[in-house]
Design a protein around this motif. Structure first.
Motif, mmCIF file in Angstrom:
data_model
loop_
_atom_site.group_PDB
_atom_site.id
_atom_site.type_symbol
_atom_site.label_atom_id
_atom_site.label_comp_id
_atom_site.label_asym_id
_atom_site.label_seq_id
_atom_site.Cartn_x
_atom_site.Cartn_y
_atom_site.Cartn_z
ATOM 1 N N UNK A 186 5.859 10.970 -0.912
ATOM 2 C CA UNK A 186 6.084 11.276 -2.331
ATOM 3 C C UNK A 186 6.011 12.783 -2.580
ATOM 4 N N UNK A 187 5.016 13.444 -1.984
ATOM 5 C CA UNK A 187 4.869 14.892 -2.173
ATOM 6 C C UNK A 187 6.052 15.650 -1.572
ATOM 7 N N UNK A 218 -4.288 1.946 14.158
ATOM 8 C CA UNK A 218 -4.218 2.108 12.711
ATOM 9 C C UNK A 218 -3.005 2.932 12.300
ATOM 10 N N UNK A 219 -2.262 2.405 11.338
ATOM 11 C CA UNK A 219 -1.150 3.114 10.721
ATOM 12 C C UNK A 219 -1.637 3.580 9.351
ATOM 13 N N UNK A 220 -1.829 4.879 9.142
ATOM 14 C CA UNK A 220 -2.388 5.375 7.869
ATOM 15 C C UNK A 220 -1.362 5.304 6.744
ATOM 16 N N UNK A 221 -1.104 4.095 6.261
ATOM 17 C CA UNK A 221 0.025 3.882 5.359
ATOM 18 C C UNK A 221 -0.157 4.553 3.996
ATOM 19 N N UNK A 222 -1.399 4.633 3.519
ATOM 20 C CA UNK A 222 -1.598 5.299 2.230
ATOM 21 C C UNK A 222 -1.320 6.794 2.343
ATOM 22 N N UNK A 223 -1.774 7.394 3.425
ATOM 23 C CA UNK A 223 -1.466 8.806 3.663
ATOM 24 C C UNK A 223 0.033 9.000 3.816
ATOM 25 N N UNK A 224 0.685 8.055 4.501
ATOM 26 C CA UNK A 224 2.134 8.117 4.688
ATOM 27 C C UNK A 224 2.844 8.119 3.330
ATOM 28 N N UNK A 278 4.079 5.506 -5.794
ATOM 29 C CA UNK A 278 4.163 5.417 -7.261
ATOM 30 C C UNK A 278 3.074 6.241 -7.932
ATOM 31 N N UNK A 279 1.876 6.246 -7.350
ATOM 32 C CA UNK A 279 0.774 7.006 -7.944
ATOM 33 C C UNK A 279 1.102 8.496 -7.975
ATOM 34 N N UNK A 280 1.588 9.021 -6.864
ATOM 35 C CA UNK A 280 1.893 10.455 -6.791
ATOM 36 C C UNK A 280 3.051 10.819 -7.717
ATOM 37 N N UNK A 281 4.095 10.010 -7.711
ATOM 38 C CA UNK A 281 5.252 10.298 -8.557
ATOM 39 C C UNK A 281 4.883 10.223 -10.038
ATOM 40 N N UNK A 282 4.094 9.224 -10.380
ATOM 41 C CA UNK A 282 3.697 9.033 -11.778
ATOM 42 C C UNK A 282 2.893 10.231 -12.278
ATOM 43 N N UNK A 312 0.825 -1.211 0.000
ATOM 44 C CA UNK A 312 0.000 0.000 0.000
ATOM 45 C C UNK A 312 0.861 1.263 0.000
ATOM 46 N N UNK A 313 1.965 1.230 0.744
ATOM 47 C CA UNK A 313 2.860 2.392 0.780
ATOM 48 C C UNK A 313 3.478 2.632 -0.590
ATOM 49 N N UNK A 314 4.029 1.572 -1.176
ATOM 50 C CA UNK A 314 4.709 1.697 -2.465
ATOM 51 C C UNK A 314 3.731 2.119 -3.559
#
Length: 358
Positions: free
Chosen positions: A324-325, A313-319, A100-104, A94-96
């Motif tokens: 990336x930002x 909960x570890x908010x990994x997607x937000x992380x 990748x989504x933001x960088x892409x 989920x982190x990766x």
């Protein structure tokens, strides 16, 4: 009459001629140069700017200015490396994926490297980055950050080369590099406090010894117990390393001996909690009647375990998104980059016995 900034330029050139400064050396800080020459910061920056245009020095944001004679600025490769300890298990996909989504979206490619949480593998990867000079930035998960690491100078070398670095999940305290992570101390405190609120007093803990997250989560566990005026008993704490997590069932006698007499146990993460659930089921220990169990990360393991358990909960997607930002901002030189530690939320399931009602 020689201008003030020209005096600084002349001095640095003189130091080079006399051999007191050489290729790769770091110049004194701007503050030190201000005091030495009795000039303003603006004057020092003008001097360094002139030398940089002449390809004598190069400034590295957040690190300093270095002698780099004749080195051209490297063209952007539009490639950002992401180095994680693992990639296809637990919270890492989920982190990766989010990084990748933001960088892409910004036209960057993700170059993935996996250290397998091995210091030697981390060293090999970092040396490759230095040799190839093909990345614009590095988002790195630390390798066994709870013990001394011989690779820190390689991170410093990448910084000297102008490669911005950002850590995720944990950090090396010896390096002045920002990180994005869960607030691990808060997470350890949160799950321990939940057990206290449910009436538990004898609370064991299983923590990871060789990474910084384990130390921080243990610190949160201690904070909650001490605030409740409950003695922290070392014999009720089990320390394990990365390799031992996979072998917890084989080590069940030691673990059960340490937590004997406790009504609840705080686990370093959901992987450890899941292993402990399995040990308890093997030994006929009922959850939560005989032992309450809490984890950290709120991963799929906590939801789909044979006995789903409470977890922070570890908010990994937000992380991943924030990391990336922040890396894009670092590459573009936008503002100062500061550490971000995300606060956890408690996700309650049926793994905790309520002795006294919340």
């Amino acid at each position: 009459m020689q201008k003030k900034y020209e005096e600084v330029v002349a001095w640095i050139r003189g130091e080079l001629r006399e051999g007191r400064l050489k290729q790769g050396d770091k110049l004194p800080s701007e503050n030190t140069l201000q005091v030495r020459f009795g000039v303003s910061r603006q004057t020092i920056r003008k001097a360094l700017s002139v030398l940089e245009e002449e390809q004598i020095v190069r400034s590295v944001r957040g690190s300093g200015t270095y002698i780099e004679i004749g080195k051209q600025k490297r063209q952007r490769s539009m490639r950002i490396a992401v180095m994680t300890t693992y990639v296809d298990v637990y919270i890492f996909p989920l982190i990766v994926k989010e990084i990748e989504r933001v960088l892409s979206d910004e036209g960057y490619f993700l170059q993935l490297a996996v250290s397998n949480n091995a210091i030697e593998k981390e060293r090999m990867i970092l040396k490759d980055f230095i040799r190839e000079r093909s990345i614009d930035g590095l988002i790195a998960e630390t390798t066994k950050s709870g013990i001394p690491n011989p690779n820190l100078k390689l991170y410093k070398e990448l910084e000297r080369m102008g490669v911005p670095i950002l850590f995720i999940n944990s950090f090396y305290p010896e390096l002045d590099i920002a990180h994005v992570s869960l607030n691990d101390r808060a997470a350890g405190r949160m799950v321990t406090q939940h057990l206290l609120d449910c009436g538990h007093i004898n609370i064991a803990g299983i923590f990871k010894a060789d990474d910084g997250q384990g130390h921080q989560r243990y610190a949160g566990y201690v904070d909650a117990l001490m605030d409740a005026d409950i003695k922290v008993k070392g014999k009720q704490v089990v320390w394990i390393d990365s390799d031992e997590i996979a072998e917890m069932r084989d080590d069940c006698s030691r673990i059960l001996k340490r937590i004997k007499g406790c009504t609840a146990c705080v686990c370093y993460n959901d992987e450890v909690a899941n292993k402990l659930v399995g040990i308890c089921m093997d030994q006929g220990i009922r959850i939560p009647d005989d032992l309450s169990i809490v984890g950290i990360d709120n991963s799929d393991l906590s939801r789909f375990c044979e006995i789903p358990f409470t977890s922070a909960d570890n908010p990994v997607q937000e992380l991943g998104k924030i990391a990336a930002e922040m890396m894009l901002d670092k590459i573009q030189g936008i503002g100062d980059i500061e550490t971000v530690e995300l606060m956890p939320d408690l996700v309650m399931r049926n793994s905790v016995k309520v002795i006294t009602h919340i």
